[in-house]
Design a protein around this motif. Structure first.
Motif, PDB file in Angstrom:
ATOM      1  N   GLY A  82      16.873 -13.636  -1.232  1.00 32.83           N
ATOM      2  CA  GLY A  82      18.147 -13.900  -0.056  1.00 32.83           C
ATOM      3  C   GLY A  82      18.815 -12.587  -0.420  1.00 32.83           C
ATOM      4  O   GLY A  82      18.776 -11.874  -1.498  1.00 32.83           O
ATOM      5  N   ALA A 130      16.894 -24.023   5.373  1.00 28.58           N
ATOM      6  CA  ALA A 130      16.974 -22.605   5.853  1.00 28.58           C
ATOM      7  C   ALA A 130      15.813 -22.408   6.945  1.00 28.58           C
ATOM      8  O   ALA A 130      16.136 -21.244   7.513  1.00 28.58           O
ATOM      9  CB  ALA A 130      16.992 -21.679   4.557  1.00 28.58           C
ATOM     10  N   HIS A 134      20.506 -21.375   9.850  1.00 27.38           N
ATOM     11  CA  HIS A 134      20.232 -19.781   9.437  1.00 27.38           C
ATOM     12  C   HIS A 134      21.651 -19.199   8.761  1.00 27.38           C
ATOM     13  O   HIS A 134      21.959 -18.404   9.587  1.00 27.38           O
ATOM     14  CB  HIS A 134      19.572 -19.308  10.278  1.00 27.38           C
ATOM     15  CG  HIS A 134      18.184 -19.487  10.723  1.00 27.38           C
ATOM     16  ND1 HIS A 134      18.157 -19.854  12.110  1.00 27.38           N
ATOM     17  CD2 HIS A 134      17.334 -20.257  10.197  1.00 27.38           C
ATOM     18  CE1 HIS A 134      16.888 -20.320  12.129  1.00 27.38           C
ATOM     19  NE2 HIS A 134      16.313 -20.672  11.025  1.00 27.38           N
ATOM     20  N   SER A 139      18.675 -13.539   5.136  1.00 30.93           N
ATOM     21  CA  SER A 139      17.647 -13.090   6.000  1.00 30.93           C
ATOM     22  C   SER A 139      16.318 -13.501   5.724  1.00 30.93           C
ATOM     23  O   SER A 139      15.656 -13.821   6.476  1.00 30.93           O
ATOM     24  CB  SER A 139      17.911 -11.474   6.530  1.00 30.93           C
ATOM     25  OG  SER A 139      19.261 -11.186   7.124  1.00 30.93           O
ATOM     26  N   TYR A 141      14.997 -15.344   3.376  1.00 32.20           N
ATOM     27  CA  TYR A 141      14.500 -16.566   2.992  1.00 32.20           C
ATOM     28  C   TYR A 141      14.511 -17.473   4.290  1.00 32.20           C
ATOM     29  O   TYR A 141      13.603 -18.068   4.666  1.00 32.20           O
ATOM     30  CB  TYR A 141      15.609 -17.147   2.079  1.00 32.20           C
ATOM     31  CG  TYR A 141      15.246 -18.519   1.584  1.00 32.20           C
ATOM     32  CD1 TYR A 141      14.119 -18.420   0.233  1.00 32.20           C
ATOM     33  CD2 TYR A 141      15.775 -19.532   2.025  1.00 32.20           C
ATOM     34  CE1 TYR A 141      13.841 -19.599  -0.211  1.00 32.20           C
ATOM     35  CE2 TYR A 141      15.465 -20.917   1.285  1.00 32.20           C
ATOM     36  CZ  TYR A 141      14.433 -20.753   0.272  1.00 32.20           C
ATOM     37  OH  TYR A 141      14.098 -22.070  -0.303  1.00 32.20           O
ATOM     38  N   ASN A 142      15.603 -17.315   5.205  1.00 32.61           N
ATOM     39  CA  ASN A 142      15.684 -17.844   6.441  1.00 32.61           C
ATOM     40  C   ASN A 142      14.464 -17.680   7.259  1.00 32.61           C
ATOM     41  O   ASN A 142      13.841 -18.437   7.853  1.00 32.61           O
ATOM     42  CB  ASN A 142      16.981 -17.625   7.210  1.00 32.61           C
ATOM     43  CG  ASN A 142      18.092 -18.006   6.795  1.00 32.61           C
ATOM     44  OD1 ASN A 142      18.213 -19.090   5.830  1.00 32.61           O
ATOM     45  ND2 ASN A 142      19.395 -17.445   7.039  1.00 32.61           N
ATOM     46  N   THR A 143      14.094 -16.159   7.283  1.00 33.05           N
ATOM     47  CA  THR A 143      13.005 -15.959   8.081  1.00 33.05           C
ATOM     48  C   THR A 143      11.506 -16.800   7.578  1.00 33.05           C
ATOM     49  O   THR A 143      10.800 -16.912   8.326  1.00 33.05           O
ATOM     50  CB  THR A 143      12.779 -14.244   8.016  1.00 33.05           C
ATOM     51  OG1 THR A 143      13.963 -13.821   8.754  1.00 33.05           O
ATOM     52  CG2 THR A 143      11.727 -13.781   8.818  1.00 33.05           C
ATOM     53  N   LYS A 145      11.156 -19.018   5.784  1.00 38.72           N
ATOM     54  CA  LYS A 145      11.186 -20.563   6.122  1.00 38.72           C
ATOM     55  C   LYS A 145      10.971 -21.196   7.491  1.00 38.72           C
ATOM     56  O   LYS A 145      10.528 -22.047   7.848  1.00 38.72           O
ATOM     57  CB  LYS A 145      12.338 -21.289   5.434  1.00 38.72           C
ATOM     58  CG  LYS A 145      12.402 -21.140   3.996  1.00 38.72           C
ATOM     59  CD  LYS A 145      11.096 -21.790   3.268  1.00 38.72           C
ATOM     60  CE  LYS A 145      11.158 -21.875   1.696  1.00 38.72           C
ATOM     61  NZ  LYS A 145       9.947 -22.343   1.100  1.00 38.72           N
ATOM     62  N   ALA A 146      11.541 -20.509   8.510  1.00 42.60           N
ATOM     63  CA  ALA A 146      11.667 -20.666   9.803  1.00 42.60           C
ATOM     64  C   ALA A 146      10.168 -20.446  10.225  1.00 42.60           C
ATOM     65  O   ALA A 146       9.424 -21.308  11.122  1.00 42.60           O
ATOM     66  CB  ALA A 146      12.433 -19.773  10.723  1.00 42.60           C
ATOM     67  N   CYS A 170      11.993 -30.277   4.785  1.00 41.09           N
ATOM     68  CA  CYS A 170      13.245 -29.138   4.901  1.00 41.09           C
ATOM     69  C   CYS A 170      14.358 -29.834   4.414  1.00 41.09           C
ATOM     70  O   CYS A 170      15.522 -30.466   4.763  1.00 41.09           O
ATOM     71  CB  CYS A 170      13.379 -28.966   6.519  1.00 41.09           C
ATOM     72  SG  CYS A 170      12.291 -28.145   7.339  1.00 41.09           S
ATOM     73  N   THR A 277      21.741 -25.129   2.055  1.00 43.55           N
ATOM     74  CA  THR A 277      20.529 -24.957   2.769  1.00 43.55           C
ATOM     75  C   THR A 277      19.148 -24.852   2.030  1.00 43.55           C
ATOM     76  O   THR A 277      18.228 -24.507   2.480  1.00 43.55           O
ATOM     77  CB  THR A 277      20.433 -24.052   4.141  1.00 43.55           C
ATOM     78  OG1 THR A 277      20.542 -22.602   3.511  1.00 43.55           O
ATOM     79  CG2 THR A 277      21.641 -24.432   5.008  1.00 43.55           C
TER      80      THR A 277
END
Length: 280
Positions: A82, A130, A134, A139, A141-143, A145-146, A170, A277
């Motif tokens: 992250g 995450a 978000h 950015s 990590y969120n990306t 995992k999404a 999740c 998250t």
């Protein structure tokens, strides 16, 4: 009794899942990047680097030769990462994409032909809260995992005609050694993430218990703890409140970063504060 393969099984959520599957009398193959690793009694261990297509092919061959196939694939291996978009390096982006996203893709690709042939099976992909909500300063990590959530939903439809089910897990932050994998240029963000992981009241076994309960129910979306569930519901049903919370976090991070820039000496003020998250 199911035949189960778990990646990232040497520690954290992976180890807790392996122990839970063994306790439920399943045949379990724990895999991880190390050449050797202890596994709970009744489980076997095999080295598997999720970045290696050859390792995945060897794992498929092992399951075929020793078990005659596989019932449950748990794509759990991953790292923590992250940072602010202008601080985290592109090398770190490439690293987390290769492990957290492409590692799951490789696992699904490797075992899908076998599961299709069997006309049965279950794929369980570990994402994160995450992947659903978000927070700023996360950015990369969120990306990824999404992406795991999107991949899992796609495969849940694509593989349904073959009798193959898919779930995505999740969780929010829980206590594990995941923080040891944090690298990258945004060290202040890394320190904040480590604090959230280490101070969580939840253990890996708590999350594993929720995961197995979700698998037994055949849930697609497994959210095994209350903070993750509340964050997801806030985003879905109270979006203005969710947006305000996220922007307050970003504003506080800006203020702290600017304050740190003008401090002449002493410790820097942490530049990031995120919602819980977390990850495995």
């Amino acid at each position: 009794m199911s035949r189960v393969l778990v990646t990232g099984g040497a520690s954290g959520l992976g180890a807790a899942l392996v122990a839970r599957f063994v306790a439920d009398s399943h045949q379990v193959l724990s895999t991880d990047i190390a050449a050797e690793s202890p596994a709970p009694g009744g489980a076997q261990y095999r080295q598997l680097d999720v970045r290696s297509a050859d390792d995945w092919a060897a794992a498929v061959a092992w399951c075929e030769e020793n078990w005659g196939g596989l019932d449950i694939l748990v794509n759990n291996a991953g790292i923590a990462t992250g940072g602010r978009i202008d601080v985290e390096s592109l090398d770190e982006w490439a690293r987390v994409v290769d492990i957290n996203l492409m590692g799951v893709v490789r696992g699904c690709r490797a075992f899908t032909p076998q599961l299709k042939k069997q006309r049965s099976g279950y794929i369980v992909n570990t994402a994160s809260a995450a992947g659903l909500v978000h927070p700023p300063m996360m950015s990369s990590y969120n990306t990824v995992k999404a992406g795991v959530v999107a991949l899992s939903e796609t495969l849940s439809h694509e593989l349904h005609p073959y009798g193959v089910a898919v779930s995505v897990v999740c969780p929010s932050f829980f206590r594990t050694n995941l923080a040891d994998s944090i690298q990258g240029d945004d060290t202040e963000m890394g320190a904040t993430a480590r604090k959230l992981i280490e101070k969580s009241p939840r253990t890996a076994d708590d999350i594993a218990a929720g995961v197995l309960a979700g698998i037994k129910k055949g849930q697609f979306l497994i959210i095994p703890d209350r903070p993750a569930l509340l964050a997801w519901r806030t985003k879905r049903f109270a979006r203005p409140l969710y947006d305000r919370q996220m922007r307050k976090i970003a504003a506080r991070a800006r203020d702290r970063a600017e304050a740190a820039e003008v401090q002449p000496t002493g410790d820097r003020v942490p530049a990031a504060e995120v919602q819980p998250t977390g990850d495995r």
